[in-house]
Design an enzyme around this catalytic site. Structure first.
Site, PDB file in Angstrom:
ATOM      1  N   HIS A 204     -35.913  87.027  41.617  1.00 36.20           N
ATOM      2  CA  HIS A 204     -37.280  86.821  42.120  1.00 36.20           C
ATOM      3  C   HIS A 204     -37.339  86.708  43.645  1.00 36.20           C
ATOM      4  O   HIS A 204     -38.294  87.150  44.264  1.00 36.20           O
ATOM      5  CB  HIS A 204     -37.933  85.591  41.454  1.00 36.20           C
ATOM      6  N   ASP A 205     -36.305  86.154  44.265  1.00 40.64           N
ATOM      7  CA  ASP A 205     -36.328  85.978  45.726  1.00 40.64           C
ATOM      8  C   ASP A 205     -35.489  87.014  46.465  1.00 40.64           C
ATOM      9  O   ASP A 205     -35.136  86.793  47.635  1.00 40.64           O
ATOM     10  CB  ASP A 205     -35.823  84.570  46.084  1.00 40.64           C
TER      11      ASP A 205
ATOM     12  N   LYS B 109     -35.882  87.998  50.149  1.00 45.17           N
ATOM     13  CA  LYS B 109     -35.475  87.173  51.293  1.00 45.17           C
ATOM     14  C   LYS B 109     -34.329  87.810  52.081  1.00 45.17           C
ATOM     15  O   LYS B 109     -34.042  87.379  53.202  1.00 45.17           O
ATOM     16  CB  LYS B 109     -35.109  85.767  50.821  1.00 45.17           C
TER      17      LYS B 109
ATOM     18  N   HIS C 198     -41.788  87.938  51.426  1.00 46.61           N
ATOM     19  CA  HIS C 198     -40.591  88.225  50.621  1.00 46.61           C
ATOM     20  C   HIS C 198     -40.890  88.765  49.221  1.00 46.61           C
ATOM     21  O   HIS C 198     -40.128  89.592  48.719  1.00 46.61           O
ATOM     22  CB  HIS C 198     -39.624  87.031  50.584  1.00 46.61           C
TER      23      HIS C 198
ATOM     24  N   HIS D 193     -44.470  85.943  41.842  1.00 47.05           N
ATOM     25  CA  HIS D 193     -43.992  84.617  41.430  1.00 47.05           C
ATOM     26  C   HIS D 193     -44.582  83.481  42.272  1.00 47.05           C
ATOM     27  O   HIS D 193     -44.385  82.316  41.946  1.00 47.05           O
ATOM     28  CB  HIS D 193     -42.458  84.561  41.415  1.00 47.05           C
ATOM     29  N   HIS D 194     -45.305  83.810  43.362  1.00 43.17           N
ATOM     30  CA  HIS D 194     -45.974  82.748  44.146  1.00 43.17           C
ATOM     31  C   HIS D 194     -47.489  82.745  43.943  1.00 43.17           C
ATOM     32  O   HIS D 194     -48.217  82.148  44.735  1.00 43.17           O
ATOM     33  CB  HIS D 194     -45.646  82.899  45.637  1.00 43.17           C
TER      34      HIS D 194
ATOM     35  N   ASP E 237     -39.421  78.057  39.208  1.00 39.29           N
ATOM     36  CA  ASP E 237     -39.134  78.135  40.647  1.00 39.29           C
ATOM     37  C   ASP E 237     -39.539  76.821  41.337  1.00 39.29           C
ATOM     38  O   ASP E 237     -38.759  76.221  42.097  1.00 39.29           O
ATOM     39  CB  ASP E 237     -39.920  79.319  41.229  1.00 39.29           C
TER      40      ASP E 237
HETATM   41 FE   LIG Z   1     -40.019  83.068  46.312  1.00 45.47          FE
END
Ligand SMILES: [Fe+2]
Length: 341
Positions: free
Chosen positions: A205-206, A209, A234, A258-259, A287
């Protein structure tokens, strides 16, 4: 009944001609087992023969098998046991299975239906050597492609872990989120396919970054306006990184969104309510739970109870899914699972 002399050699795909490929030939019929083995060897394959399920399982546990040719009606239970064994073991679950029935009756078709999820291809006893070799080559070629995709996924995961590890506060974040998200997906009763998407999506998911400069990503203290916007890019970067890979397509929603929050106050799209699929809602809560329960340079970690209380306050404010929160509360009431990811 056909013989080896009737077989016209089939040219293997180029990527198979360089190295030996190991094929398990599991067939209860002595004649056909030998015939298939000789045929495959004449095409340059290495073969390992088994006359029953026990022998086949022994071969599978001993060595590196690239493809399993399995008689679904072989003695001692039956060949379908081999298929289940292969699929249930993470080490062997991607080995292609060419299943065939040695009976000409409708039994073969019943078997195909029963094993549809496990076998990659199915034949009623191959009618010619050419038919068999063509199927074998097609399956091996497909396996090479899926091996490539698996390698890409591992590389991306490693990359994500490297980025996490730069910051002691986020090291291991992806794996922890993935574990929590998977347990929520199981608790909620999602299908095994959706559970797998949640697990993989949470791991990656990240990934976006990797595109955030270190001086911003690792900055101690409050981020300035522009820096905050860069960090918040990101999810879009992650989507862009994964989009070219076909098998990642079902994960893109999780990575991009996801945010998001149910009341529309999240980013990057400001999605609301049902616009956010359940898989993404699960990863979002997992998360946040991990972020709260790990230490930051500006605060101690929350206990699990404190984190759930905080998420409940945020859910009541309209951010998170209450069913997912409920699953989190129930799954955290159980002792932690010991399985490795
Ligand atoms: Fe994230």
């Amino acid at each position: 009944m056909w013989s080896l002399s009737e077989h016209t050699a089939v040219v293997p795909p180029p990527n198979l001609s360089e190295s030996r490929t190991n094929i398990l030939v599991a067939d209860g019929d002595d004649h056909y087992r030998q015939l298939y083995s000789d045929l495959l060897q004449s095409e340059g394959f290495e073969t390992f023969c088994a006359k029953d399920v026990d022998q086949a399982l022994t071969v599978l546990r001993q060595g590196h098998i690239d493809l399993a040719l399995v008689d679904g009606t072989m003695p001692k239970t039956n060949g379908m046991t081999i298929c289940r064994e292969l699929r249930s073991n993470p080490e062997t679950r991607l080995i292609p299975i060419l299943l065939f029935s040695s009976r000409k009756s409708t039994h073969g078709y019943e078997m195909k239906i029963e094993m549809g999820a496990d076998a990659d291809a199915f034949l009623v006893r191959p009618k010619s050597g050419t038919e068999l070799i063509t199927q074998v080559n097609a399956l091996l070629e497909r396996k090479h492609l899926s091996d490539d995709v698996e390698t890409i996924e591992k590389l991306l995961l490693t990359l994500a872990q490297v980025v996490e590890a730069k910051n002691p506060y986020t090291a291991g974040h992806g794996h922890r989120v993935s574990r929590t998200a998977l347990s929520l997906a199981v608790h909620i009763g999602l299908s095994s396919e959706d559970q797998e998407l949640v697990r993989r999506g949470a791991l990656l998911h990240d990934i976006g970054k990797v595109g955030i400069p270190d001086d911003i990503l690792l900055k101690l203290g409050v981020l300035e306006g522009d820096e905050r916007a860069i960090v918040k890019s990101h999810p879009l970067l992650g989507e862009r990184i994964c989009a070219p890979i076909d098998s990642f397509r079902p994960l893109l929603q999780i990575i991009r969104n996801h945010h998001e929050r149910l009341d529309g106050s999240g980013y990057p799209d400001g999605l609301r309510g049902s616009q956010i699929p359940i898989l993404t809602r699960i990863v979002s809560v997992a998360d946040v739970f991990d972020a709260l329960t790990t230490r930051r340079q500006y605060r101690d970690s929350f206990s699990r109870t404190q984190a759930i209380q905080q998420i409940r306050r945020e859910a009541e404010r309209g951010w998170w899914d209450l069913d997912v929160l409920h699953a989190l509360e129930e799954s955290m009431a159980k002792p932690p699972a010991r399985h490795a990811m």
